[in-house]
Motif scaffolding. Structure first.
Motif, PDB file in Angstrom:
ATOM      1  N   THR A 231       0.746  -1.165   0.066  1.00  0.00           N
ATOM      2  CA  THR A 231      -0.161   0.042  -0.109  1.00  0.00           C
ATOM      3  C   THR A 231       0.862   1.227  -0.008  1.00  0.00           C
ATOM      4  OG1 THR A 231      -1.888  -0.973   1.120  1.00  0.00           O
ATOM      5  CG2 THR A 231      -1.826   1.328   1.135  1.00  0.00           C
ATOM      6  N   VAL A 232       0.614   2.177  -0.928  1.00  0.00           N
ATOM      7  CA  VAL A 232       1.444   3.275  -1.223  1.00  0.00           C
ATOM      8  C   VAL A 232       0.787   4.381  -0.256  1.00  0.00           C
ATOM      9  CG1 VAL A 232       2.215   5.132  -2.578  1.00  0.00           C
ATOM     10  CG2 VAL A 232       1.839   2.913  -3.367  1.00  0.00           C
ATOM     11  N   VAL A 233       1.788   5.214   0.654  1.00  0.00           N
ATOM     12  CA  VAL A 233       1.483   6.229   1.458  1.00  0.00           C
ATOM     13  C   VAL A 233       1.407   7.125   0.817  1.00  0.00           C
ATOM     14  CG1 VAL A 233       1.829   7.369   3.733  1.00  0.00           C
ATOM     15  CG2 VAL A 233       2.495   4.778   3.482  1.00  0.00           C
ATOM     16  N   CYS A 234       0.221   8.049   0.491  1.00  0.00           N
ATOM     17  CA  CYS A 234      -0.069   9.117  -0.311  1.00  0.00           C
ATOM     18  C   CYS A 234      -0.137  10.367   0.573  1.00  0.00           C
ATOM     19  CB  CYS A 234      -1.463   8.894  -1.098  1.00  0.00           C
ATOM     20  SG  CYS A 234      -1.130   7.533  -2.349  1.00  0.00           S
ATOM     21  N   MET A 235       0.724  11.310   0.438  1.00  0.00           N
ATOM     22  CA  MET A 235       0.617  12.647   1.312  1.00  0.00           C
ATOM     23  C   MET A 235       0.401  13.703   0.214  1.00  0.00           C
ATOM     24  SD  MET A 235       3.393  11.281   3.961  1.00  0.00           S
ATOM     25  CE  MET A 235       4.228  10.373   2.804  1.00  0.00           C
ATOM     26  N   HIS A 236      -0.540  14.563   0.498  1.00  0.00           N
ATOM     27  CA  HIS A 236      -0.847  15.849  -0.238  1.00  0.00           C
ATOM     28  C   HIS A 236      -0.497  16.926   0.567  1.00  0.00           C
ATOM     29  CE1 HIS A 236      -3.459  18.924  -2.445  1.00  0.00           C
ATOM     30  NE2 HIS A 236      -3.662  17.824  -3.404  1.00  0.00           N
ATOM     31  N   ILE A 237       0.030  17.982  -0.283  1.00  0.00           N
ATOM     32  CA  ILE A 237       0.518  19.196   0.612  1.00  0.00           C
ATOM     33  C   ILE A 237      -0.776  19.955   1.160  1.00  0.00           C
ATOM     34  CG2 ILE A 237       2.155  19.701  -0.955  1.00  0.00           C
ATOM     35  CD1 ILE A 237      -0.719  22.003  -1.364  1.00  0.00           C
ATOM     36  N   GLY A 238      -0.608  20.194   2.671  1.00  0.00           N
ATOM     37  CA  GLY A 238      -1.790  20.769   3.235  1.00  0.00           C
ATOM     38  C   GLY A 238      -2.285  19.765   4.354  1.00  0.00           C
ATOM     39  N   SER A 239      -1.830  18.429   3.969  1.00  0.00           N
ATOM     40  CA  SER A 239      -2.561  17.328   4.890  1.00  0.00           C
ATOM     41  C   SER A 239      -2.035  17.363   6.210  1.00  0.00           C
ATOM     42  CB  SER A 239      -2.205  15.954   4.260  1.00  0.00           C
ATOM     43  OG  SER A 239      -0.717  15.747   4.253  1.00  0.00           O
ATOM     44  N   SER A 240      -1.106  18.173   6.698  1.00  0.00           N
ATOM     45  CA  SER A 240      -0.860  18.505   8.199  1.00  0.00           C
ATOM     46  C   SER A 240      -1.807  19.522   8.578  1.00  0.00           C
ATOM     47  CB  SER A 240       0.778  18.819   8.215  1.00  0.00           C
ATOM     48  OG  SER A 240       0.912  19.980   7.345  1.00  0.00           O
ATOM     49  N   SER A 241      -2.684  20.165   7.826  1.00  0.00           N
ATOM     50  CA  SER A 241      -3.386  21.422   8.143  1.00  0.00           C
ATOM     51  C   SER A 241      -2.479  22.489   8.550  1.00  0.00           C
ATOM     52  CB  SER A 241      -4.174  21.050   9.379  1.00  0.00           C
ATOM     53  OG  SER A 241      -5.160  20.183   8.915  1.00  0.00           O
ATOM     54  N   LYS A 242      -1.225  22.478   8.133  1.00  0.00           N
ATOM     55  CA  LYS A 242      -0.404  23.627   8.218  1.00  0.00           C
ATOM     56  C   LYS A 242       0.347  24.068   6.794  1.00  0.00           C
ATOM     57  CE  LYS A 242       0.999  23.281  13.107  1.00  0.00           C
ATOM     58  NZ  LYS A 242       0.556  24.621  13.423  1.00  0.00           N
ATOM     59  N   MET A 243       0.593  25.159   6.388  1.00  0.00           N
ATOM     60  CA  MET A 243       1.360  25.620   5.356  1.00  0.00           C
ATOM     61  C   MET A 243       2.466  26.693   5.633  1.00  0.00           C
ATOM     62  SD  MET A 243       0.084  24.074   2.677  1.00  0.00           S
ATOM     63  CE  MET A 243       0.639  24.932   1.312  1.00  0.00           C
TER      64      MET A 243
END
Length: 411
Positions: A231-243
């Motif tokens: 299973t690939v761990v997919c991480m989108h920018i902003g998925s930490s609720s911080k920029m």
């Protein structure tokens, strides 16, 4: 390479605008009184894009997702309207309703039809209302974790069985996990992998959300499950609720310009955490962060590791940081000619492509024209791998017939 030979896109970063009755149909009856729901409200025209709900009796109608004490307002930059010309011209943050938006935003059959007009063969879609790694489903259920897990499972059942279910592999399921418990998250990975899901949405820096960090082996049960199931761990920018914080007085476009720094920070965190040493077959995919900056990032991390030895963790890595990036990390581009021209420095097998449908910064409705401009003059192998081939291999997609692409005839 001529335009007629451009491969069809495997887009590894699109978005779903969840259908308004998703949780009414997929969540158990005993939780329906608390289920996420959509209501139409009159919303202040002065409200900004991410302000949440500001109601005004003289405002514009907009559909709002309500869940716990949160409200998520649907706005035009995250979707396309039925009126294509209006969609192409809009740049504001006006509210939107399901009546106005194109069904391709939320209906799987309409999405596949839309993809066919945009030279796209397959698509992986990140959440919208639950946010990019499903964090809303964890944040709004702190007092009843059974309810929270039911919400996560309901979303994933919809994603696997309805959204992707009858698409013949064209819609790639992207489940979410309960972020408060890595062991429960591991179980959810295995549950979805057993029915064909080979991707999971996760936070680029999960510690920013108030949950266990990836350090001290906190998330090892989850990473072990991902490695075990492919299973690939997919991480989108902003998925930490911080920029990246804006400098005082700077316009919002500065944040957009700097959004790749979220991916950079996350990759460095993973590399130096030891996770990729313990799980050498774990795959990390970063969406909407582009990739042209990766050669410098690898050089800088290698230099820091060799020269700033006082900053190492308790377990030194047996290889340089760049080795883990080239083996475990996949970048994603949609407007990054620099990355394409430097693909062999980054790793020709480590770059994928996205369309970001239906968001306003994507190339719709001229996806093919945009694709052609990005890959003009690029050799056939690089073109095929970035647009299509790398994603097929990474997500184990059943498009074997396209893996026999004829390099000689396309050159």
């Amino acid at each position: 390479m001529t335009d007629s030979l451009l491969p069809r896109i495997i887009s590894v970063d699109d978005h779903i605008i969840e259908p308004p009755d998703l949780f009414q149909r997929w969540l158990p009856q005993k939780y329906q009184d608390r289920a996420p729901r959509v209501e139409r409200r009159l919303i202040s025209r002065a409200s900004q894009l991410f302000d949440g709900l500001v109601e005004d009796p003289d405002g514009a109608p907009g559909d709002v997702w309500f869940f716990g004490d949160s409200a998520y307002v649907l706005r035009r930059p995250i979707l396309i309207l039925k009126d294509v010309e209006t969609t192409a011209a809009m740049r504001g943050n006006e509210t939107a309703t399901y009546d106005e938006m194109d069904p391709a935003c939320y209906d799987p059959k309409a999405r596949v039809k839309m993809m066919q007009t945009q030279h796209v063969d397959a698509s992986l879609a990140f959440p919208t209302f639950p946010r990019f790694c499903g964090q809303a489903l964890s944040e709004q259920t702190t007092t009843d974790r059974d309810f929270g897990l039911a919400c996560v499972r309901a979303y994933n059942d919809f994603m696997v069985e309805e959204w992707a279910g009858e698409s013949e592999g064209r819609l790639i399921p992207l489940p979410v996990v309960p972020l408060w418990d890595p062991t429960l998250a591991a179980a959810e990975v295995r549950r979805n992998a057993a029915r064909g899901a080979r991707a999971v949405a996760f936070s680029e820096v999960v510690g920013h959300l108030g949950y266990p960090t990836i350090h001290d082996k906190n998330w090892d049960p989850f990473f072990a499950a991902c490695e075990e199931t492919g299973t690939v761990v997919c991480m989108h920018i902003g998925s930490s609720s911080k920029m990246m914080p804006l400098p005082p007085g700077a316009p919002d476009v500065v944040t957009t310009t700097l959004q790749f720094t979220n991916s950079y920070a996350s990759i460095a965190d993973f590399v130096f955490s030891g996770v990729l040493v313990r799980y050498p077959n774990l795959k990390l995919a970063y969406s909407e962060g582009q990739a042209g900056w990766l050669p410098y990032a690898m050089e800088r991390m290698d230099h820091a590791y060799l020269h700033h030895t006082w900053g190492h963790g308790e377990e030194p890595m047996p290889e340089l940081p760049s080795a883990y990036i080239r083996r475990n990390v996949y970048g994603c581009i949609f407007a990054d000619r620099h990355a394409i021209e430097n693909a062999r420095k980054i790793g020709i097998d480590n770059i994928t492509f996205e369309v970001d449908f239906p968001h306003a910064d994507g190339p719709f409705p001229k996806t093919y024209e945009h694709l052609a401009s990005q890959f003009e003059g690029v050799d056939a192998e690089t073109t095929y791998k970035i647009i299509r081939g790398n994603a097929i291999k990474l997500f184990q997609l059943d498009f074997d017939k396209d893996l026999t692409f004829d390099w000689d005839s396309a050159a």
